[in-house]
Scaffold this motif. Structure first.
Motif, PDB file in Angstrom:
ATOM      1  N   PRO A  81      33.545  37.509  32.827  1.00  0.00           N
ATOM      2  CA  PRO A  81      33.447  37.761  31.385  1.00  0.00           C
ATOM      3  C   PRO A  81      33.581  36.476  30.578  1.00  0.00           C
ATOM      4  CG  PRO A  81      35.628  38.322  32.141  1.00  0.00           C
ATOM      5  CD  PRO A  81      34.852  37.889  33.365  1.00  0.00           C
ATOM      6  N   THR A  82      32.795  35.458  30.962  1.00  0.00           N
ATOM      7  CA  THR A  82      32.814  34.173  30.268  1.00  0.00           C
ATOM      8  C   THR A  82      31.487  34.007  29.552  1.00  0.00           C
ATOM      9  OG1 THR A  82      31.953  33.065  32.243  1.00  0.00           O
ATOM     10  CG2 THR A  82      34.342  33.114  31.955  1.00  0.00           C
ATOM     11  N   TYR A 103      39.487  32.010  37.499  1.00  0.00           N
ATOM     12  CA  TYR A 103      38.676  32.870  36.647  1.00  0.00           C
ATOM     13  C   TYR A 103      39.089  34.320  36.823  1.00  0.00           C
ATOM     14  CZ  TYR A 103      35.558  28.849  36.180  1.00  0.00           C
ATOM     15  OH  TYR A 103      35.044  27.605  35.922  1.00  0.00           O
ATOM     16  N   THR A 104      38.940  35.094  35.780  1.00  0.00           N
ATOM     17  CA  THR A 104      39.082  36.540  35.911  1.00  0.00           C
ATOM     18  C   THR A 104      37.694  37.157  36.066  1.00  0.00           C
ATOM     19  OG1 THR A 104      39.042  36.795  33.496  1.00  0.00           O
ATOM     20  CG2 THR A 104      41.202  36.653  34.550  1.00  0.00           C
ATOM     21  N   HIS A 105      37.606  38.146  36.937  1.00  0.00           N
ATOM     22  CA  HIS A 105      36.391  38.937  37.106  1.00  0.00           C
ATOM     23  C   HIS A 105      36.609  40.284  36.425  1.00  0.00           C
ATOM     24  CE1 HIS A 105      34.324  36.766  40.629  1.00  0.00           C
ATOM     25  NE2 HIS A 105      35.343  35.992  40.264  1.00  0.00           N
ATOM     26  N   ARG A 106      35.565  40.818  35.819  1.00  0.00           N
ATOM     27  CA  ARG A 106      35.646  42.179  35.296  1.00  0.00           C
ATOM     28  C   ARG A 106      34.940  43.118  36.276  1.00  0.00           C
ATOM     29  NH1 ARG A 106      37.041  44.252  30.583  1.00  0.00           N
ATOM     30  NH2 ARG A 106      36.832  42.274  29.458  1.00  0.00           N
ATOM     31  N   CYS A 129      44.870  42.392  36.369  1.00  0.00           N
ATOM     32  CA  CYS A 129      45.586  41.804  35.246  1.00  0.00           C
ATOM     33  C   CYS A 129      46.504  42.843  34.591  1.00  0.00           C
ATOM     34  CB  CYS A 129      44.604  41.259  34.213  1.00  0.00           C
ATOM     35  SG  CYS A 129      43.616  39.878  34.814  1.00  0.00           S
ATOM     36  N   THR A 187      31.535  42.913  40.433  1.00  0.00           N
ATOM     37  CA  THR A 187      32.178  42.274  39.289  1.00  0.00           C
ATOM     38  C   THR A 187      31.230  41.281  38.626  1.00  0.00           C
ATOM     39  OG1 THR A 187      33.061  40.336  40.446  1.00  0.00           O
ATOM     40  CG2 THR A 187      34.346  42.387  40.571  1.00  0.00           C
ATOM     41  N   ARG A 207      38.515  46.986  34.383  1.00  0.00           N
ATOM     42  CA  ARG A 207      39.670  46.085  34.244  1.00  0.00           C
ATOM     43  C   ARG A 207      39.293  44.681  34.700  1.00  0.00           C
ATOM     44  NH1 ARG A 207      44.674  48.843  34.104  1.00  0.00           N
ATOM     45  NH2 ARG A 207      45.594  46.747  33.940  1.00  0.00           N
ATOM     46  N   LYS A 208      40.111  43.726  34.302  1.00  0.00           N
ATOM     47  CA  LYS A 208      39.957  42.352  34.766  1.00  0.00           C
ATOM     48  C   LYS A 208      40.867  42.132  35.969  1.00  0.00           C
ATOM     49  CE  LYS A 208      38.741  40.191  30.349  1.00  0.00           C
ATOM     50  NZ  LYS A 208      39.129  39.175  29.331  1.00  0.00           N
ATOM     51  N   ASN A 241      28.341  34.125  31.562  1.00  0.00           N
ATOM     52  CA  ASN A 241      28.719  34.535  32.921  1.00  0.00           C
ATOM     53  C   ASN A 241      28.725  33.336  33.863  1.00  0.00           C
ATOM     54  OD1 ASN A 241      29.449  36.319  35.009  1.00  0.00           O
ATOM     55  ND2 ASN A 241      27.314  36.673  35.562  1.00  0.00           N
TER      56      ASN A 241
END
Length: 266
Positions: free
Chosen positions: A206-207, A189-192, A229, A203, A264-265, A210
Motif C-alpha cells: 500500500p505504497t 514494508y507492510t503488505h495489505r 499489524c 497481497t 488488514r496490513k 505499489n
C-alpha cells in the motif's frame, strides 16, 4: 552470497540538484537566485532544502512533487519564484533544489547474504546511496559519502536505506555528510492482504505506485515472519512469488491465514 565490492566512486557531471540563494521571501512565495547557468522555471523540483545561517546543515525542507513544473515563475532579473510559504528568516540562506526523489540507488543489494563493501565514495547521486533489501549480514567500511567542495549536498535522499534486513549490519570507519533526507533508515514494508484461501494469501504494497524504494519487489524469503499489524498474530512464510503485471504477491504460509484478516496490513 559472500560478495565483496570495493573501490568505486560515484559522481555526476551535471549534479542532480541546483544550488542558489534565497533573495526574497513574501507571503505565498519566495525567490531564488541560482548559481548554475542552466536553471529555468521548468526544472523538476522534487525537494527543496534550505541551509541554516551558518551554511552548515539543512535547517528546513519541504517536498513539492516532481511533476509540479508549471508552478514556478521566471522573473526578469533571472531569479526563479517558488509558490510556497517558508519561514522569513531563511532569506539570504543558501538553497538546494533536488531534481529527483529516492528510487534507483547508486548501489542496490537485493536478496543477498554476507555482503561487504569498502572504499566506496559518493559525491553526488540522484537518489539514495546504498539500498539493501531482504539481505542478511551487510558490512560497509572505510567509505565516504560527502559533497564536492563548494557544495553541501551529496545524495538527493537517504545515504543508507536498509529494508527487511536481518542478520548483522556493520558500519565501520565511514563518514557521511550532505544527505537530502535520512543518513540511515531501517524499516520493513507492510503488505495489505487482498485475498486469502487456506495457507495462501495475495497481497500488495500500500505504497505510492505499489513500489519499494529501489523498485525491486519485496518478495519475502522462506522462514520470514509476518505479523498482523496491531495484533500478536504471526505467520511464517513457506514460499512467495511476485507478479509484475498485477503487482500482487502470492504468499504461502506454514498455517492457514484467517479470512477475517483480509484487508488488514501485515
Amino acid at each position: 552470497t559472500n560478495i565483496t565490492v570495493k573501490d568505486i566512486t560515484f559522481d555526476m557531471l551535471r549534479r542532480p540538484y541546483s544550488h542558489g540563494r534565497v533573495t526574497e521571501i513574501a507571503d505565498g512565495h519566495y525567490d531564488v537566485s541560482f548559481f548554475d547557468n542552466d536553471v529555468s522555471a521548468n526544472i523538476p523540483a522534487a525537494r527543496m532544502l534550505f541551509m541554516d545561517e551558518t551554511n552548515t546543515y539543512f535547517e528546513y525542507q519541504y517536498i513539492q512533487g516532481i511533476d509540479a513544473k508549471n508552478c514556478k515563475q521566471a522573473l526578469k532579473n533571472g531569479n526563479i519564484r517558488f509558490p510556497h510559504t517558508v519561514p522569513k528568516h531563511l532569506q539570504g540562506h543558501d538553497f538546494y533544489c533536488a531534481h529527483t526523489f529516492h528510487s534507483r540507488p547508486a548501489i542496490a543489494v537485493y536478496r543477498s547474504e554476507n555482503v561487504t563493501m569498502e572504499h566506496i565514495a559518493i559525491r553526488s547521486y540522484p537518489g539514495m546511496g546504498v539500498n539493501a533489501l531482504l539481505t542478511k549480514n551487510f558490512t560497509l567500511q572505510n567509505s565516504t559519502v560527502s559533497p564536492i567542495a563548494g557544495s553541501k549536498m551529496s545524495t538527493n535522499t537517504d545515504i543508507l536505506h536498509f529494508v527487511s534486513a536481518f542478520g548483522e549490519y556493520v558500519i565501520n570507519n565511514c563518514y557521511f555528510e550532505g544527505s537530502g533526507d535520512d543518513v540511515m533508515n531501517v524499516h520493513c514494508y507492510t503488505h495489505r492482504v487482498l485475498r486469502a484461501d487456506g495457507n495462501v494469501c495475495v497481497t500488495h504494497l500500500p505504497t505510492s505506485g505499489n513500489e519499494t524504494h529501489c523498485i525491486l519487489p519485496d518478495v519475502p524469503l522462506c522462514g520470514n515472519v509476518f505479523r498482523v499489524c496491531g495484533t500478536d498474530e504471526e505467520f511464517t512464510v513457506k514460499r512467495a512469488s511476485f507478479d509484475l503485471e498485477s503487482g500482487e504477491y502470492t504468499i504461502e504460509f506454514s498455517m492457514p491465514f484467517p479470512t477475517h484478516l483480509v484487508g488488514r496490513k501485515i
